[in-house]
Write an enzyme that holds these catalytic residues in place. Structure first.
Site, PDB file in Angstrom:
ATOM      1  CB  THR A 172     112.197  31.731   9.262  1.00 56.15           C
ATOM      2  OG1 THR A 172     113.464  31.197   9.627  1.00 56.15           O
ATOM      3  CG2 THR A 172     111.908  32.978  10.085  1.00 56.15           C
TER       4      THR A 172
ATOM      5  CG  ASN B 290     111.890  31.134   5.143  1.00 52.06           C
ATOM      6  OD1 ASN B 290     110.903  31.062   5.868  1.00 52.06           O
ATOM      7  ND2 ASN B 290     113.082  30.743   5.527  1.00 52.06           N
TER       8      ASN B 290
ATOM      9  CG  HIS C 241     121.506  28.985   8.048  1.00 50.43           C
ATOM     10  ND1 HIS C 241     121.033  27.811   7.501  1.00 50.43           N
ATOM     11  CD2 HIS C 241     120.404  29.698   8.414  1.00 50.43           C
ATOM     12  CE1 HIS C 241     119.706  27.806   7.531  1.00 50.43           C
ATOM     13  NE2 HIS C 241     119.305  28.942   8.078  1.00 50.43           N
TER      14      HIS C 241
ATOM     15  CG  HIS D 203     113.731  26.491  12.022  1.00 53.01           C
ATOM     16  ND1 HIS D 203     115.105  26.581  12.171  1.00 53.01           N
ATOM     17  CD2 HIS D 203     113.358  27.619  11.364  1.00 53.01           C
ATOM     18  CE1 HIS D 203     115.538  27.706  11.627  1.00 53.01           C
ATOM     19  NE2 HIS D 203     114.496  28.357  11.140  1.00 53.01           N
TER      20      HIS D 203
END
Length: 435
Positions: free
Chosen positions: A71, A92, A199, A243
């Site tokens: 991210t 990240n 996730h 992504h």
């Protein structure tokens, strides 16, 4: 006859001197990022508003993020137009290989020492050229750069919910009011979905489809809000992501990668981040690098790189901040350093060439062409496109406007059409001289 031809040429020359699309003052720009929106997430869901964007604007087949497919690094590449090795936001997490500090993602958002590495993001460049800019939860927006802050920046709280649709609409209302009532020129708006659900549940879970439907309704709400705020003819909108997402491979289908099975990490490593998706970093103890590399290369489904030996296409090897050893797992294989504690059903951080890591690009507004399906391109090229839209001089960057200018009403194809008209006029003038 000759007089009539001269008059015709004069009229056409006058028209050719003007842009082929309606000339206007500088339009405003809204950049929206939906974290973890894989390129094909809208293909198995009813998305009437996204479908309409393909008719009313530009849709790229897919967008390739940089290595790393995380991210913070990817978002900062978009807002700076620089590869990760240049802007040095290499994870990240904010970390320090000497002190072993590791700060969680949302705490990292407010730490200028992690973001301010000499590269100026678009907000600051635009402000220095007289524009007003704002960041709404966008990674990097809460930092200062050479001591200068973004005109207005909102940061997410640690426990901020990602999927509250009512709040999403409130965010849209607030951002549109910044444009219409306070005359902001550039706003970047970030949403944490569908990354979170990807996730927790995996990219193939029905809840992911539900979130895509919510995103689609939010885009519809944005467009009606633009009408309500009278921004439809003065606001360009780019919708993208950082992504994609892939399903994590787990037992009993596969053997997970437990790096401590191949070498005792505590004996060779002074620093590591290894339990974070498909990308890991290690700093070996003095004299232990070769032993570390040789041992880890015995692990299956894992590629081990010395930093200075990484492929040039990664655009990571010259980073001053990245540790000496980098490991990248094969698609879907998550890294586990010592114990299997990994609970995510989906993840990213894998090679940006994998289709599951590709993401979306949509654009519409007064400066964009309509009903244009665009070939895939790298996210590095969004930055010069945004500078062109804002009519500002970009900082040094790694992108190219030539990649994206054919999206624009005033660029690319229309410019070439103007050249064709001028060539025709020259031919007519030559004919006149022969009469």
């Amino acid at each position: 006859m000759r007089l009539e031809l001269f008059l015709l040429v004069a009229v056409v020359l006058g028209a050719a001197g003007k842009p082929l699309s309606k000339a206007a003052a500088r339009n405003k720009l809204l950049l929206i990022s939906f974290d973890g929106f894989r390129w094909d997430y809208d293909q198995d869901v009813d998305t009437p508003n996204l479908d309409q964007l393909a008719v009313d604007g530009v849709k790229a087949k897919y967008l390739t993020p940089p290595m790393l497919t995380m991210t913070a690094p990817s978002h900062f590449t978009t807002i700076t137009g620089r590869w990760v090795e240049d802007h040095n936001v290499v994870h990240n997490l904010m970390y320090n290989t000497t002190t072993n500090i590791k700060l969680p993602f949302k705490q990292t958002m407010g730490r200028s020492e992690w973001w301010d590495n000499g590269v100026l993001p678009l907000w600051i460049t635009a402000q220095n050229q007289g524009l007003r800019t704002a960041s709404f939860h966008y990674p990097g927006g809460g930092a200062t750069y050479r001591g200068q802050a973004v005109d207005r920046a909102l940061l997410e709280e640690f426990d901020h919910p990602d999927d509250n649709e009512t709040e999403w609409r409130q965010n849209i209302d607030l951002v549109l009011s910044w444009f219409s009532e306070e005359d902001f020129d550039l706003v970047t708006l970030y949403y944490g979905e569908p990354d979170n659900v990807g996730h927790r549940k995996g990219p193939d879970h029905p809840d992911r489809k539900t979130i895509i439907e919510q995103i689609d309704r939010t885009i519809g709400y944005l467009r009606t809000g633009m009408d309500r705020h009278q921004l439809t003819h003065s606001l360009n909108v780019i919708i993208t992501s950082d992504h994609g997402m892939t399903t994590v491979k787990k037992r009993p289908q596969v053997d997970e990668i437990i790096l401590n099975d191949y070498i005792k990490l505590s004996s060779v490593s002074s620093f590591e981040i290894l339990d974070y998706g498909g990308f890991g970093i290690l700093e070996p103890k003095p004299g232990k690098e070769q032993e570390m590399v040789d041992a880890l290369r015995k692990a299956p489904n894992l590629t081990v790189y010395r930093k200075n030996e990484m492929p040039e296409s990664f655009h990571l090897g010259r980073s001053q901040r990245l540790p000496s050893v980098v490991v990248v797992a094969d698609l879907g294989f998550n890294l586990n350093s010592r114990l299997i504690l990994y609970i995510n059903k989906g993840d990213h951080g894998f090679h940006s060439g994998e289709m599951d890591m590709k993401t979306i690009f949509r654009a519409f507004g007064p400066d964009f062409r309509k009903n244009l399906l665009f070939e895939p391109f790298d996210s590095i090229h969004i930055y010069p496109l945004m500078c062109k839209l804002l009519q500002i001089q970009p900082e040094a960057h790694n992108g190219s406007l030539a990649v994206t200018e054919d999206m624009l009403q005033l660029g690319g194809a229309s410019h070439r059409a103007s050249q064709s008209v001028l060539l025709l006029l020259l031919s007519m003038l030559l004919l006149l001289t022969m009469l």
